[in-house]
Design a protein around this motif. Structure first.
Motif, mmCIF file in Angstrom:
data_model
loop_
_atom_site.group_PDB
_atom_site.id
_atom_site.type_symbol
_atom_site.label_atom_id
_atom_site.label_comp_id
_atom_site.label_asym_id
_atom_site.label_seq_id
_atom_site.Cartn_x
_atom_site.Cartn_y
_atom_site.Cartn_z
ATOM 1 N N ASP A 193 39.814 33.213 46.256
ATOM 2 C CA ASP A 193 40.896 32.232 46.214
ATOM 3 C C ASP A 193 42.172 32.783 46.866
ATOM 4 O OD1 ASP A 193 41.700 29.537 45.063
ATOM 5 O OD2 ASP A 193 43.262 30.860 44.224
ATOM 6 N N HIS A 194 42.481 34.065 46.593
ATOM 7 C CA HIS A 194 43.701 34.631 47.163
ATOM 8 C C HIS A 194 43.557 34.917 48.643
ATOM 9 C CE1 HIS A 194 44.895 35.096 42.975
ATOM 10 N NE2 HIS A 194 46.136 35.430 43.414
ATOM 11 N N VAL A 215 38.634 35.073 42.086
ATOM 12 C CA VAL A 215 40.061 35.350 42.327
ATOM 13 C C VAL A 215 40.269 35.926 43.717
ATOM 14 C CG1 VAL A 215 41.991 36.804 41.616
ATOM 15 C CG2 VAL A 215 40.633 35.623 39.905
ATOM 16 N N PHE A 243 38.807 26.308 42.270
ATOM 17 C CA PHE A 243 38.608 27.663 41.754
ATOM 18 C C PHE A 243 37.310 27.773 40.949
ATOM 19 C CE2 PHE A 243 39.233 30.781 38.331
ATOM 20 C CZ PHE A 243 39.433 31.927 39.075
ATOM 21 N N PHE A 283 34.451 35.937 37.692
ATOM 22 C CA PHE A 283 35.860 35.572 37.717
ATOM 23 C C PHE A 283 36.612 36.417 38.751
ATOM 24 C CE2 PHE A 283 40.212 36.292 36.238
ATOM 25 C CZ PHE A 283 40.680 34.983 36.154
ATOM 26 N N GLY A 284 36.359 37.724 38.783
ATOM 27 C CA GLY A 284 37.045 38.587 39.737
ATOM 28 C C GLY A 284 36.722 38.206 41.166
ATOM 29 N N VAL A 312 34.018 30.274 41.121
ATOM 30 C CA VAL A 312 33.454 31.036 40.000
ATOM 31 C C VAL A 312 31.953 30.778 39.873
ATOM 32 C CG1 VAL A 312 33.462 31.310 37.488
ATOM 33 C CG2 VAL A 312 35.619 31.116 38.725
#
Length: 897
Positions: free
Chosen positions: A156-157, A153, A175, A149-150, A179
């Motif tokens: 994605d950012h 993220v 997203f 998950f990290g 993952v």
């Protein structure tokens, strides 16, 4: 009280739980699931019949008490019903829309396969669902998905463009695709990006996630290994699925020799495991023989005190031996080795228990008897006075094995009968021939045996012995007599109510059980004949000869029992003389548990013997010196000071004397030589293996070599002959010392004047316990052979006339020539004409029937006989005198005969 017979539901449940039944049903299920329509259609009627019968039997098995029904048995009964319905021809019922769900019932057969591994599945489930295991799985799961998950993220950012789905850069990856990509980097190193020419965040994250993933996978492998280890441990806690098996309880890790001998005995008799023996089946169908019986595989269960099984169990011949951990007095531990269904048990004494060894063993015996009242139990006893207590606790079918007394008798036999160690090496190991017994217990056998008698109801033992040797190669040595035929108990034959009669050529001892039954020399009352005793390589020949007797054969024709052997053979046999160890002085160095009984038996076998005992005062033996001195039974109390260098002389029960010395230093052998100088010439020296030495055999070897060095220097007076007997735990470790013992350097005229005997009492002890459990009645047999009264193994050597005799003879001719002297030869000792001086002699136990021996090459015969009948008149007169009138000793020059 006899155990209650199992009910029908219990017997059905036990039948369904047998391994062959489970394997057969599993194979039927697997075949029915194969995608082979023709096979499935052809076998469908058979499957319907088999599984219908199984369903009925399982329903019947559920009639057991509720507390005995295991989990999921009712569930699997429903699955059985569904699987049975799946074999019906639904495809012929019409509309496929309704038939398809019915055909899916075939998947229920897969659940049936789970039944055969339900114990393993239950163990895995219980281990995986433990709190600590669930926490470990939860930790790994949270860590993996948190990292994925990290990473998603971050990607994605940063809006990093990359082919996350493998469909190209233009693919619309969301997203959750990021993952999943991050998780795949963790899952396997194979998913690492194939080139460094990718966006930097992609390369860094892929490499980092892969490295972390390697550690995560290693952690998961560790968890899996832990689970597997716990499953294995849980398997070792499950009861052994054996019935009518053999059980060994105690320090089994140190009992490798015992377990190995047990497995070897079973392996040597493996032909009896065959259930299909055409000749015996045909005889049975024609009513001329007993029902064929299949003897069991060597199934054994060991109950030890440590969790890890003994290393020797991983050898191929030990595949039928199971191990469980637990205390022998714990009912749950006994349940894990199925003690309630065992047919025999051997209870070993714990050496680390010290003076409480017999107490621990009797507690185990009491716990075992609470679960199994009629199995045969053989109990190793350390202190002779506890034998009666063991019998009282164990009840019927309990056999106390007084090992210190037995080993003392055994060592004494080596002194009394020169050269017997080679015979016992063959007789008491699984390598050669041994004593076996065969009892007539099947229905109708007693009546068939009775019909063999003549008008008076007797049959000649010589006729039986001749037929046994000529037809089956069996040396018949004795019989069992009894009023009633014994009945089998758990597949074994009890002999407690039978009378053993060794060497029926001679009258049994007066007032013995056989004498009271009317047994007289040479005549066997067939109405009372219940078994036979013989020497043979395996049980099979004796068993075949027993079946010959039942079928009306096995008796040599009339008119042959008085056939005289050839004159030269008769002359040779008549001129043989019994060789005895007529020892004036015996020197004993060291202490073992066998010493007290050995001293007592020396006094009985050798009236007027003078024994010198040299004991060490060092505290490295199990018993304190005071306790060792008290155990000798010579009146040396625990509070008396040690005899020291001065020594203490005590009278023996049957004449003669014993002098005890003690030494505080290290070199006990040199001190023993100094003590022996105070008397006349020494005829025999015994080195005992002290049990608590760091290396027992190393200590014995050092003492032996120091003593030989003193002989070479002429420091010790000795007769013309000297017998040196050394006790070892492993004879192989002591064999290298034999080449260092040179008779001529020690001052003897020839090599045969100095006899060195190396004896492994550990091997003898273990084999004696195994043989006692394997062969009915052999405990009492060896008790008579090694004891003072009754039949013994004697050594017969040719006299002056026999030594120059010419000609040859077969062993059966020698047997018949010695029969008038009431002697049964069992072995022959040979020296070939071209043999070297130091070359060991050849000892043949139960020689081949067709072998011819040159009379000039026969050194000695070993035979069963009453030694008192063969003794020299002078010694017999000494033995028959009352103790008060016996001489204090024999002539000082008496050596080993």
């Amino acid at each position: 009280m006899a155990p209650r017979a199992p009910s029908l539901p219990h017997r059905v449940a036990a039948l369904l739980d047998k391994r062959p039944i489970k394997i057969g049903l599993a194979l039927c299920i697997i075949v029915s699931l194969l995608p082979l329509p023709r096979v499935e259609s052809a076998l469908r009627p058979a499957f319907l019949l088999i599984f219908s019968l199984e369903l009925a039997l399982r329903f019947l098995a559920l009639k057991r008490p509720r507390e005995e029904i295991r989990r999921f048995e009712w569930f699997f009964l429903v699955v059985d019903l569904l699987a049975l319905l799946s074999f019906l021809p639904f495809e012929q019922m019409g509309d496929g829309r309704y038939v398809a769900p019915l055909l899916s019932l075939r998947l229920a057969r897969l659940l049936l396969l789970l039944r055969f591994a339900r114990e393993l599945a239950a163990d895995v489930y219980s281990i995986v669902t433990r709190r600590e295991q669930l926490q470990q799985f939860a930790l790994v799961t949270v860590a993996v998905w948190s990292l994925a998950f990290g990473a998603a993220v971050v990607l994605d950012h940063l809006a990093v463009r990359y082919d996350y789905t493998g469909s190209g850069l233009d693919a619309d990856a969301d997203f959750f695709d990021r993952v999943w990509w991050a998780f795949r980097q963790l899952e396997s190193p194979d998913n690492l990006v194939g080139t460094i020419k990718v966006p930097a965040p992609i390369a860094v994250l892929s490499l980092g996630l892969t490295i972390v993933g390697v550690f995560v996978v290693s952690f998961i492998i560790g968890i899996g290994s832990n689970i597997v280890d716990q499953v294995v441990r849980a398997e070792r806690r499950r009861p052994v699925d054996y019935h009518q098996h053999s059980l060994v309880i105690g320090p089994v890790h140190d009992a490798e020799m015992l377990v190995r001998e047990f497995a070897r005995l079973y392996e040597r008799n493996r032909m009896l495991r065959s259930a299909f023996r055409p000749a015996e089946i045909l005889q049975w169908l024609r009513g001329r023989g007993a029902r064929p019986r299949r003897h069991a595989l060597p199934r054994m269960a060991l109950l030890g005190t440590t969790e890890a099984p003994p290393g020797y169990l991983y050898e191929p011949m030990m595949r039928w031996v199971m191990y469980r951990e637990g205390d022998g007095s714990d009912p749950d531990a006994l349940g894990r080795v199925s003690a309630a269904s065992a047919k025999r048990a051997i209870l070993l004494s714990r050496a680390d228990a010290g003076p409480d060894a017999d107490a621990v063993t009797t507690m185990t015996l009491a716990s075992f008897r609470a679960q199994n009242a009629d199995a045969q139990v053989f109990v190793e006893v350390v202190e002779s006075e506890n034998s009666a207590l063991v019998m009282a606790i164990g009840g019927p079918h309990t056999f106390p094995l007084d090992m210190p007394r037995f080993l003392g008798l055994f060592l004494c036999q080596h002194l009394v009968t020169p050269g017997v160690e080679a015979l016992y090496t063959d007789l008491m190991t699984a390598d050669g021939s041994e004593f076996y017994t065969h009892l007539f217990v099947e229905p109708g056998e007693a009546e068939a045996i009775e019909a063999l008698g003549d008008a008076g109801g007797f049959v000649s033992f010589e006729r039986l012995a001749r037929a046994a040797y000529e037809e089956r190669g069996v040396l018949l040595t004795g019989v069992f007599l009894g009023e009633e035929a014994p009945r089998r108990t758990r597949g074994l034959v009890p002999v407690a109510n039978l009378e053993q009669w060794l060497n029926p050529l001679r009258d049994p001892e007066e007032d013995s059980g056989a004498w009271k039954l009317g047994a007289r020399a040479g005549k066997i009352p067939t109405k009372l004949l219940r078994g036979i005793i013989g020497v043979t390589a395996t049980y099979a020949p004796l068993r075949k000869y027993g079946r010959d007797l039942v079928m009306g054969r096995g008796v040599a024709p009339l008119g042959r029992e008085h056939t005289s052997p050839r004159p030269e053979v008769h002359t040779w046999a008549e001129d043989t003389q019994m060789a005895r160890g007529l020892l004036s002085r015996v020197l004993v160095v060291g202490y073992s548990a066998a010493l007290p009984s050995m001293v007592r038996e020396l006094a009985r076998f050798m009236p007027g013997v003078s024994a010198t005992l040299v004991l060490g005062e060092r505290g490295d033996e199990r018993l304190p010196l005071a306790a060792r001195l008290a155990s000798l039974g010579l009146g040396l109390g625990r509070d008396a000071p040690p005899p020291g260098r001065e020594g203490v002389t005590m009278p023996l029960e049957h004449g003669g004397q014993v002098t005890v010395y003690t030494h505080r230093g290290q070199d006990l052998a040199s001190f023993a030589v100094a003590c022996a100088k105070k008397g006349g010439p020494v005829g025999a020296v015994i080195f005992l293996s002290e049990p608590d030495a760091v290396d027992r055999d190393a200590r014995t070897t050092m003492r032996l070599l120091r003593f030989v060095g003193a002989l070479e220097r002429g420091e010790l007076a000795r007769g013309e002959r000297l017998h040196v007997l050394a006790e070892f735990a492993s004879v192989q470790k002591g064999e290298h010392a034999r080449r260092l013992v040179d008779a001529k350097r020690c001052g003897f005229a020839s090599a045969d004047r100095l006899r060195l005997s190396l004896v492994s009492t550990d091997r003898i002890k273990n084999y004696f316990m195994v043989h006692s459990a394997f062969v009915p009645g052999v405990t009492a047999l060896y008790d008579e052979i090694l004891g003072e009264y009754g039949q013994e193994i004697v050594r017969l050597e040719p006299g002056a006339l026999a030594a120059v005799a010419k000609g040859s003879a077969r062993f059966d001719e020698l047997r018949e020539a010695l029969a008038p002297r009431q002697v049964i030869p069992i072995a022959i000792e040979l020296r070939s004409a071209d043999a070297k001086e130091n070359e060991p002699l050849e000892v043949l136990l139960n020689p081949p029937r067709d072998r011819v021996f040159d009379l000039s090459e026969i050194v000695a015969l070993y035979a069963l006989a009453e030694s008192r009948d063969l003794e020299e008149p002078e010694l017999r007169a000494v033995r028959d005198r009352p103790p008060a009138f016996r001489r204090a000793g024999l002539p000082s020059d008496a050596g080993v005969a």
